[in-house]
Every structure is written in C-alpha cells, then in structure tokens.
Design an enzyme around this catalytic site. Structure first.
Site, mmCIF file in Angstrom:
data_model
loop_
_atom_site.group_PDB
_atom_site.id
_atom_site.type_symbol
_atom_site.label_atom_id
_atom_site.label_comp_id
_atom_site.label_asym_id
_atom_site.label_seq_id
_atom_site.Cartn_x
_atom_site.Cartn_y
_atom_site.Cartn_z
ATOM 1 N N CYS A 69 -1.484 6.759 0.104
ATOM 2 C CA CYS A 69 -1.025 5.432 0.521
ATOM 3 C C CYS A 69 -1.595 5.060 1.890
ATOM 4 C CB CYS A 69 0.500 5.391 0.552
ATOM 5 S SG CYS A 69 1.223 5.728 -1.071
ATOM 6 N N CYS A 150 -1.003 1.923 -3.134
ATOM 7 C CA CYS A 150 0.284 1.866 -2.447
ATOM 8 C C CYS A 150 0.120 1.639 -0.943
ATOM 9 C CB CYS A 150 1.069 3.145 -2.723
ATOM 10 S SG CYS A 150 0.106 4.648 -2.497
#
Ligand code: ZNA
Length: 244
Positions: A69, A150
């Site tokens: 992420c 993400c």
C-alpha cells in the site's frame, strides 16, 4: 535433465521455461514449478488466438500477490521512464516488479493445437487477435494488480501525447475499472512532460479519468518533466517524497 542441459548448451541460450523459472526464483519462497505449470496450462495446446484472460486464473491464484500500500505504481505509454525509475530507486512497485508481472515482462509466447510445447516465434502480435496468450496474460495480471491497489496510488501518464488517458489502454479499459474505493484512498497522476509536450493536467482525457474513478477515491495531477524523474532515478540520496 541431461538432455535439457545438452540442448541448452548447444543452442547457447535458455529455454522459455528456464527463463520463467529463473525470474520466479528471485522471489524467495515461491513454488516456481507450480507457478510454471499453471502458467503453461493457460495456453499450451490451444489456438493462440483463442486464449481468454480467464485462462490465467489458476496462475494468478498460485502467485498469491501481497500489495504494498502507498507504493503501487501504474503506467501507460511511459514504460521506459517508469522502469528506469523503479529499477534504480526503491520508491514504487510496478506490476513488472512483482512476481506476477516479472516472470513474463518483455517475453512472447504461445502454444499450438496438438502440441505440448511453448513457442516463442510465430506467435500472434499484440493486435493480430485480441485473445492472444500475451495480451490476455497482461489483461489478467493487470486486473489482479489493480484489484489490490491500496492507499495512495500513483500512475505515470505520457504528457507528450494528445490523450494521456488513452481509451484502448490497459490502464483505462481494465485497471481503473478495478480500483476499489474501500481500500484505495487516492489516485495521483504524474503527467510526464517533455519540452515539446502537448498535454497538461487540464487535458480532456484526464477529466474523463476523474469521472471514471469510483466515488470516494481522491484524485490529483502533477506535471513533472521527464528530466526531473531521470534526475531522481540517478540520485539515490534524494528522498522518494522529494522526487516531485
Ligand atoms: N509489461 C507489459 O508488457 C505490460 C504491462 C503490457 C500490458 C499491460 N501492462 C500493465 S497495464 C502495466 O503494468 C501497466 O500498469 C499498464 C500499462 O498498460 P497500458 O495502459 O495498456 O499501457 P501501454 O503503454 O499502452 O501498453 C503497455 C505495454 O503493452 C507496452 O509497453 C507493450 O509492451 C504492450 N502493448 C500495448 N499495445 C501494444 C503493445 N505491444 C504491441 N503492440 C501494441 N499495439
């Protein structure tokens, strides 16, 4: 094993399988034999214009990809500058830097009806037919990568073309559609410009991009010269956050 080795030595180059396995083995703890078996199964013995992206579902499942992420990087029409950057600096991760994409990057392959072999010549080119093994691979791998995107996500688009968010690109036709607002916070466009650039962040196609993004995903755009990105690639002491 002896026969394979003899053939390899005689030809003075590695087989396609060797190359996939060698690339896979750089990712510690991967079951590369299983991954190769699932990869092959997608196209071996099939008409090379009749391999849909779903053929790679088992391969994707076997590579069990874990997203990083806030460090994920997408690209469209900027392959060279992006990979020069990700090779030299540990700032972002593209699909091609993961096991999923690295095994196949830059390669061509296909099968043939009635054969258990992988061919690397005489295969359909990208636009010869849509359901070719290489194009379907990238469609499926891109969908898997984008689904997991993400946090704050970056994409490098090309400011030297009229339509940086290009209708037929994988980024537009697959990746943006897979972005998931429950795990993704923002999409940050880095529009790579050159002295002769024809596009900027007010470009019409970038307005379309904002509209096509799922509600809840924030958007930003920044024009950054290719020279500045190259400068950052060559200066490892510069913090990632100071590149643009
Ligand atoms: N590594 C790859 O070869 C590859 C990666 C191919 C296709 C897609 N991807 C994914 S999707 C990558 O990780 C990026 O996040 C996304 C880029 O795909 P795009 O938006 O379609 O960008 P692009 O620059 O138009 O195409 C990407 C690559 O696809 C090119 O560098 C070529 O290798 C190949 N390609 C696309 N169109 C053609 C083509 N090759 C031959 N003829 C074409 N017309």
């Amino acid at each position: 094993v002896a026969v394979v080795l003899a053939v390899t030595l005689r030809k003075g180059k590695y087989t396609f399988e060797d190359r996939i396995l060698a690339r896979c083995e750089k990712f510690k703890g991967s079951d590369c034999r299983l991954i190769w078996a699932k990869f092959q199964k997608a196209y071996v013995g099939r008409d090379p214009c009749n391999v849909p992206m779903e053929a790679y579902d088992d391969f994707i499942a076997a590579t069990q990809f874990k997203p990083e992420c806030n460090r994920m990087m997408f690209w469209s029409k900027t392959k060279d500058v992006v990979h020069d950057f990700t090779e030299k600096r540990d700032c972002y991760v593209t699909l091609e830097d993961t096991l999923l994409g690295s095994v196949a990057d830059g390669l061509t392959w296909c099968g043939r009806v009635g054969s258990s072999e992988t061919l690397t010549t005489g295969c359909p080119r990208w636009t010869d037919c849509e359901n070719n093994p290489v194009r379907s691979f990238w469609s499926r791998a891109s969908a898997a990568f984008a689904e997991k995107a993400c946090g704050n996500v970056t994409v490098m688009l090309n400011g030297s073309i009229e339509t940086p968010f290009s209708p037929n690109s994988t980024f537009r036709s697959i990746e943006v559609k897979k972005f998931d607002a429950t795990v993704m916070r923002s999409l940050n466009v880095v529009l790579v410009t050159q002295t002769n650039s024809v596009s900027n962040c007010t470009n019409a196609s970038l307005k379309d991009l904002q509209k096509e993004l799922a509600a809840g995903i924030r958007y930003s755009c920044k024009e950054v010269s290719e020279a500045q990105i190259r400068e950052c690639s060559s200066n490892p002491e510069k913090p990632c956050g100071a590149c643009w």
